[in-house]
Design an enzyme around this catalytic site. Structure first.
Site, mmCIF file in Angstrom:
data_model
loop_
_atom_site.group_PDB
_atom_site.id
_atom_site.type_symbol
_atom_site.label_atom_id
_atom_site.label_comp_id
_atom_site.label_asym_id
_atom_site.label_seq_id
_atom_site.Cartn_x
_atom_site.Cartn_y
_atom_site.Cartn_z
ATOM 1 N N CYS A 94 -7.393 -2.422 -6.383
ATOM 2 C CA CYS A 94 -8.671 -2.661 -7.038
ATOM 3 C C CYS A 94 -8.546 -3.466 -8.331
ATOM 4 O O CYS A 94 -7.488 -3.537 -8.949
ATOM 5 C CB CYS A 94 -9.400 -1.366 -7.350
ATOM 6 S SG CYS A 94 -9.535 -0.259 -5.955
ATOM 7 N N GLY A 101 -8.252 -6.667 -4.216
ATOM 8 C CA GLY A 101 -8.963 -5.832 -3.251
ATOM 9 C C GLY A 101 -9.953 -6.650 -2.468
ATOM 10 O O GLY A 101 -10.760 -7.373 -3.066
ATOM 11 N N ASN A 108 -9.798 1.312 -11.338
ATOM 12 C CA ASN A 108 -8.570 0.787 -10.728
ATOM 13 C C ASN A 108 -7.461 1.787 -11.019
ATOM 14 O O ASN A 108 -7.208 2.086 -12.186
ATOM 15 C CB ASN A 108 -8.228 -0.585 -11.336
ATOM 16 C CG ASN A 108 -6.841 -1.087 -10.965
ATOM 17 O OD1 ASN A 108 -6.252 -1.858 -11.699
ATOM 18 N ND2 ASN A 108 -6.312 -0.684 -9.832
ATOM 19 N N GLY A 109 -6.814 2.294 -9.950
ATOM 20 C CA GLY A 109 -5.718 3.233 -10.166
ATOM 21 C C GLY A 109 -5.788 4.375 -9.185
ATOM 22 O O GLY A 109 -6.474 4.295 -8.153
ATOM 23 N N TYR A 142 4.666 -8.772 -8.046
ATOM 24 C CA TYR A 142 3.909 -9.106 -6.843
ATOM 25 C C TYR A 142 2.386 -9.149 -6.994
ATOM 26 O O TYR A 142 1.738 -10.065 -6.503
ATOM 27 C CB TYR A 142 4.290 -8.085 -5.760
ATOM 28 C CG TYR A 142 3.414 -8.090 -4.542
ATOM 29 C CD1 TYR A 142 3.430 -9.159 -3.643
ATOM 30 C CD2 TYR A 142 2.558 -7.030 -4.283
ATOM 31 C CE1 TYR A 142 2.620 -9.165 -2.527
ATOM 32 C CE2 TYR A 142 1.748 -7.028 -3.156
ATOM 33 C CZ TYR A 142 1.781 -8.092 -2.287
ATOM 34 O OH TYR A 142 0.975 -8.096 -1.187
#
Ligand code: SF4
Length: 495
Positions: free
Chosen positions: A22, A48, A122-123, A264
């Site tokens: 996300c 996402g 996000n997480g 990445y």
């Protein structure tokens, strides 16, 4: 059997490899918040691709639009006319807790005693199961199967309500990774977990402010980077500017920024954790060339995620860089495909070999990581069939032997090809002439403040307790529903 990471096309990670978890954006005091959020979310699309949403306040009312699909598919036509205002938050989703279905698309909205709240996350909250259980025993009704919804229940909790700052009290109770953005009719908030696991940056746009998961979103919006939101910090953006508050001290074990953001996940034109992703990845490639030299004729990256490490490898080794694989950008997102067979065939379609770049040559292939192992295996086979004389594999991180519990959708240990295997065994399994990984020290040498990072998927040592972790679908009531219809949802929530 080993299957591997596939980096870019939105596959179900339980078939493939690590996936982003996300991205969030928040704006305060900007013209046409909806279009600004759109631009920011567009820049964060790599984090996402399952769903997207935004909430915009016109000062009194929260308007929302969200749905399954890419940003360009969810926000279409005159969407911004449905979302008037100068304040808002947005989200792009990849599911790490809760199935891929419309009801789980963020932001989430709720009406509390003091008006409307909207949140986006996000997480991954490792104590989500515990907290959810507590609220359900009190009679709370959950609308989604995500960990993120917990925060709304905390904000509505009468226990916190009497406290002068219940947002900070709620955040302090959360364990795991979080970058939250929170919208109210007159302000927005942004918060980052005490370990700083996920990135979150603050920017200025005219007289207004922007917060985003990565600085590439600030760049896209035209905002000027100001600083990162600090671990354990809650910031409030309103007519008085930026107010900084703390909800947690520095953790006893120190910070734990996710090193995979550098390797990445993040876009190369971002700075994350104060460091250029482009510079980090090329430095990693140079170190890899020194640590794992290779007698080869060409360096070939696995696009897109291996490109910068391959460039660094080429510069350091003096071996020419060649684009031996070309990516098909029009393949579409395979997570909506109904069967594993169709997903697998899309993997095969994604990268095409360029025989002229590899035929008769000794090739060193550079990728960012190997997760399950079968994608690199397939690509080695493709190179050999295209005439490569030798295929050597060089990986821009240490062997990934442990899962992630902090918002990156890694498979369990048994499905990680490096778990319980030596480099020689991995080499034999993949069919390469040699395999070489970057060492942990080599990785750290490319990082500023290397002691502030999490390396849990390499070492098995995590920055916070993982004993209450729940699996991705643990909060589903009737099993995952991957194929729910895609549609737009517009609406307003009255103050
Ligand atoms: S375990 Fe790995 S992927 Fe997860 S937060 Fe730590 S470094 Fe990132």
């Amino acid at each position: 059997m080993c299957i591997s990471k596939d980096s870019e096309d939105g596959q179900d990670s339980h078939q493939q490899g690590p996936r982003e978890a996300c991205g969030v954006v928040a704006v305060y005091g900007v013209d046409n918040a909806a279009l600004t959020l759109y631009n920011g979310l567009f820049a964060l699309q790599h984090r996402g691709q399952e769903g997207a949403g935004m909430v915009v306040s016109d000062g009194k009312i929260l308007h929302y639009c969200k749905g399954m699909g890419l940003v360009s598919e969810v926000f279409t036509g005159d969407f911004a006319e449905h979302l008037p205002g100068r304040i808002g938050i947005g989200h792009v989703r990849y599911s790490t807790t809760g199935a891929s279905k419309t009801v789980n698309v963020q932001p989430f909205l709720a009406e509390c005693r003091d008006g409307m709240w909207a949140i986006a996350h996000n997480g991954n909250l490792v104590n989500a199961g515990e907290l959810r259980d507590r609220y359900q025993k009190q009679g709370a009704i959950f609308q989604t199967t995500t960990d993120s919804e917990i925060l709304l229940h905390q904000l509505a909790d009468p226990t916190y309500f009497g406290q002068r700052d219940r947002i900070r009290a709620a955040l302090a109770e959360l364990c795991g990774s979080f970058a939250f953005v929170i919208a109210r009719p007159h302000c927005v908030y942004a918060a980052r977990d005490p370990w700083g696991i996920r990135p979150l940056s603050l920017g200025r746009l005219g007289k207004g402010h922007v917060v985003a998961s990565e600085t590439c979103a600030l760049q896209q919006i035209g905002a000027e980077y100001v600083r990162d939101v600090n671990p354990g910090e809650l910031i409030k953006l309103d007519e008085n500017g930026v107010k900084s508050l703390r909800f947690a001290d520095v953790p006893v074990g120190g910070y734990g920024q996710c090193v995979f953001e550098q390797i990445y996940f993040a876009r190369p034109n971002s700075h994350v954790f104060g460091q250029s992703v482009y510079a980090t990845r090329t430095a990693i490639g140079r170190t890899l060339a020194r640590e794992q030299p290779c007698d080869a004729d060409v360096v070939v990256p696995i696009p897109d995620s291996g490109v910068l490490a391959a460039l660094g490898f080429s510069h350091e080794s003096g071996i020419p860089f060649e684009l031996g694989f070309i990516r098909n950008h029009y393949i579409g997102r395979t997570f909506i495909m109904p069967s594993q067979k169709s997903r697998s065939s899309s993997v095969d379609l994604k990268l095409a070999v360029v025989p002229e770049a590899v035929a008769g040559r000794r090739v060193v292939v550079v990728d960012d990581s190997i997760i399950r192992g079968n994608t690199i295996q397939k690509r080695i086979g493709v190179l050999r069939r295209a005439g490569a004389r030798e295929v050597h594999v060089r990986i821009a991180c240490p062997p990934t032997r442990h899962p992630c519990y902090f918002g990156i959708d890694f498979p369990e240990t048994n499905d990680l090809v490096a778990a319980g295997r030596t480099e020689e065994q991995i080499c034999a399994l993949c069919g390469a002439d040699s395999v070489g990984y970057l060492s942990l020290d080599g990785l750290k040498s490319a990082l500023e403040n290397s002691g502030h990072y999490c390396y849990g998927c390499f070492t098995g040592r995590y920055v916070c307790g993982t004993e209450h972790v729940v699996c991705k679908h643990a909060l589903e009531r009737s099993g995952p529903d991957q194929l729910e219809d895609r549609h737009h949802r517009y609406g307003v929530m009255m103050q």
